[in-house]
Design a protein around this motif. Structure first.
Motif, PDB file in Angstrom:
ATOM      1  N   MET A 178      38.154  63.421  33.260  1.00 46.42           N
ATOM      2  CA  MET A 178      38.220  64.008  31.922  1.00 46.42           C
ATOM      3  C   MET A 178      38.109  62.459  31.083  1.00 46.42           C
ATOM      4  O   MET A 178      37.589  62.944  29.907  1.00 46.42           O
ATOM      5  N   LYS A 179      38.848  61.546  31.269  1.00 39.41           N
ATOM      6  CA  LYS A 179      38.668  60.222  30.638  1.00 39.41           C
ATOM      7  C   LYS A 179      36.997  59.868  30.184  1.00 39.41           C
ATOM      8  O   LYS A 179      36.867  59.772  29.055  1.00 39.41           O
ATOM      9  N   THR A 180      36.502  59.792  31.260  1.00 37.43           N
ATOM     10  CA  THR A 180      35.142  59.455  31.105  1.00 37.43           C
ATOM     11  C   THR A 180      34.172  60.525  30.409  1.00 37.43           C
ATOM     12  O   THR A 180      33.170  60.137  29.850  1.00 37.43           O
ATOM     13  N   GLU A 181      34.377  61.848  30.779  1.00 42.81           N
ATOM     14  CA  GLU A 181      33.349  62.989  30.369  1.00 42.81           C
ATOM     15  C   GLU A 181      33.986  63.537  29.148  1.00 42.81           C
ATOM     16  O   GLU A 181      33.046  64.098  28.423  1.00 42.81           O
ATOM     17  N   LEU A 182      35.150  63.246  28.639  1.00 41.54           N
ATOM     18  CA  LEU A 182      35.433  63.900  27.225  1.00 41.54           C
ATOM     19  C   LEU A 182      35.994  62.495  26.308  1.00 41.54           C
ATOM     20  O   LEU A 182      35.510  62.528  25.214  1.00 41.54           O
ATOM     21  N   LEU A 183      37.036  61.864  26.808  1.00 44.78           N
ATOM     22  CA  LEU A 183      37.763  61.167  25.862  1.00 44.78           C
ATOM     23  C   LEU A 183      36.866  59.819  25.469  1.00 44.78           C
ATOM     24  O   LEU A 183      36.821  59.417  24.333  1.00 44.78           O
ATOM     25  N   ASP A 211      43.719  70.292  17.555  1.00 46.24           N
ATOM     26  CA  ASP A 211      42.588  69.714  18.020  1.00 46.24           C
ATOM     27  C   ASP A 211      42.575  69.319  19.543  1.00 46.24           C
ATOM     28  O   ASP A 211      41.613  69.578  20.470  1.00 46.24           O
ATOM     29  N   THR A 212      43.658  68.613  19.954  1.00 43.79           N
ATOM     30  CA  THR A 212      43.927  68.198  21.343  1.00 43.79           C
ATOM     31  C   THR A 212      44.022  69.298  22.399  1.00 43.79           C
ATOM     32  O   THR A 212      43.206  69.397  23.371  1.00 43.79           O
ATOM     33  N   GLN A 213      44.745  70.385  21.737  1.00 39.08           N
ATOM     34  CA  GLN A 213      44.795  71.614  22.820  1.00 39.08           C
ATOM     35  C   GLN A 213      43.576  72.133  22.941  1.00 39.08           C
ATOM     36  O   GLN A 213      43.006  72.664  23.896  1.00 39.08           O
ATOM     37  N   ALA A 214      42.698  72.500  21.762  1.00 39.85           N
ATOM     38  CA  ALA A 214      41.357  73.145  22.043  1.00 39.85           C
ATOM     39  C   ALA A 214      40.511  72.214  22.869  1.00 39.85           C
ATOM     40  O   ALA A 214      39.741  72.752  23.487  1.00 39.85           O
ATOM     41  N   SER A 215      40.659  70.805  22.774  1.00 41.57           N
ATOM     42  CA  SER A 215      39.631  70.208  23.259  1.00 41.57           C
ATOM     43  C   SER A 215      39.828  70.009  24.822  1.00 41.57           C
ATOM     44  O   SER A 215      38.921  69.926  25.517  1.00 41.57           O
ATOM     45  N   VAL A 216      41.156  70.141  25.244  1.00 45.54           N
ATOM     46  CA  VAL A 216      41.681  70.159  26.545  1.00 45.54           C
ATOM     47  C   VAL A 216      41.317  71.406  27.279  1.00 45.54           C
ATOM     48  O   VAL A 216      40.799  71.608  28.302  1.00 45.54           O
ATOM     49  N   ALA A 217      41.559  72.607  26.441  1.00 46.18           N
ATOM     50  CA  ALA A 217      41.310  73.914  27.069  1.00 46.18           C
ATOM     51  C   ALA A 217      39.857  73.925  27.203  1.00 46.18           C
ATOM     52  O   ALA A 217      39.252  74.580  28.400  1.00 46.18           O
ATOM     53  N   GLU A 218      39.023  73.686  26.495  1.00 43.53           N
ATOM     54  CA  GLU A 218      37.627  73.547  26.326  1.00 43.53           C
ATOM     55  C   GLU A 218      37.008  72.751  27.727  1.00 43.53           C
ATOM     56  O   GLU A 218      36.193  73.232  28.600  1.00 43.53           O
ATOM     57  N   TYR A 219      37.591  71.502  27.925  1.00 43.68           N
ATOM     58  CA  TYR A 219      37.234  70.582  29.080  1.00 43.68           C
ATOM     59  C   TYR A 219      37.725  71.449  30.470  1.00 43.68           C
ATOM     60  O   TYR A 219      36.871  71.463  31.149  1.00 43.68           O
ATOM     61  N   PHE A 220      38.770  72.198  30.555  1.00 44.29           N
ATOM     62  CA  PHE A 220      39.231  72.822  31.472  1.00 44.29           C
ATOM     63  C   PHE A 220      38.305  73.894  31.823  1.00 44.29           C
ATOM     64  O   PHE A 220      38.012  74.291  33.140  1.00 44.29           O
TER      65      PHE A 220
END
Length: 57
Positions: A1-6, A19-28
């Motif tokens: 998650m760190k390298t692919e999103l953050l 925004d945090t919750q939506a981004s994490v849900a989308e990544y999962f």
């Protein structure tokens, strides 16, 4: 998650909690339903899990 999103986002990484919750849900969702994993024969985890459940019954 760190390298692919953050690391791909500008600072500040998230604007607020929503925004945090939506981004994490989308990544999962991406990680489990679209991204192929070499450790399970280049299958998507969701598909691999479904196959395992089918083998049980």
């Amino acid at each position: 998650m760190k390298t692919e999103l953050l690391e791909l986002r500008e600072w500040p990484v998230f604007t607020d909690l929503a925004d945090t919750q939506a981004s994490v849900a989308e990544y999962f969702y991406y990680y489990n339903h679209k991204r192929r994993h070499s450790s399970i024969g280049y299958l998507k985890p969701y598909l691999f899990h479904q196959q395992q459940l089918d083998n049980i019954t």
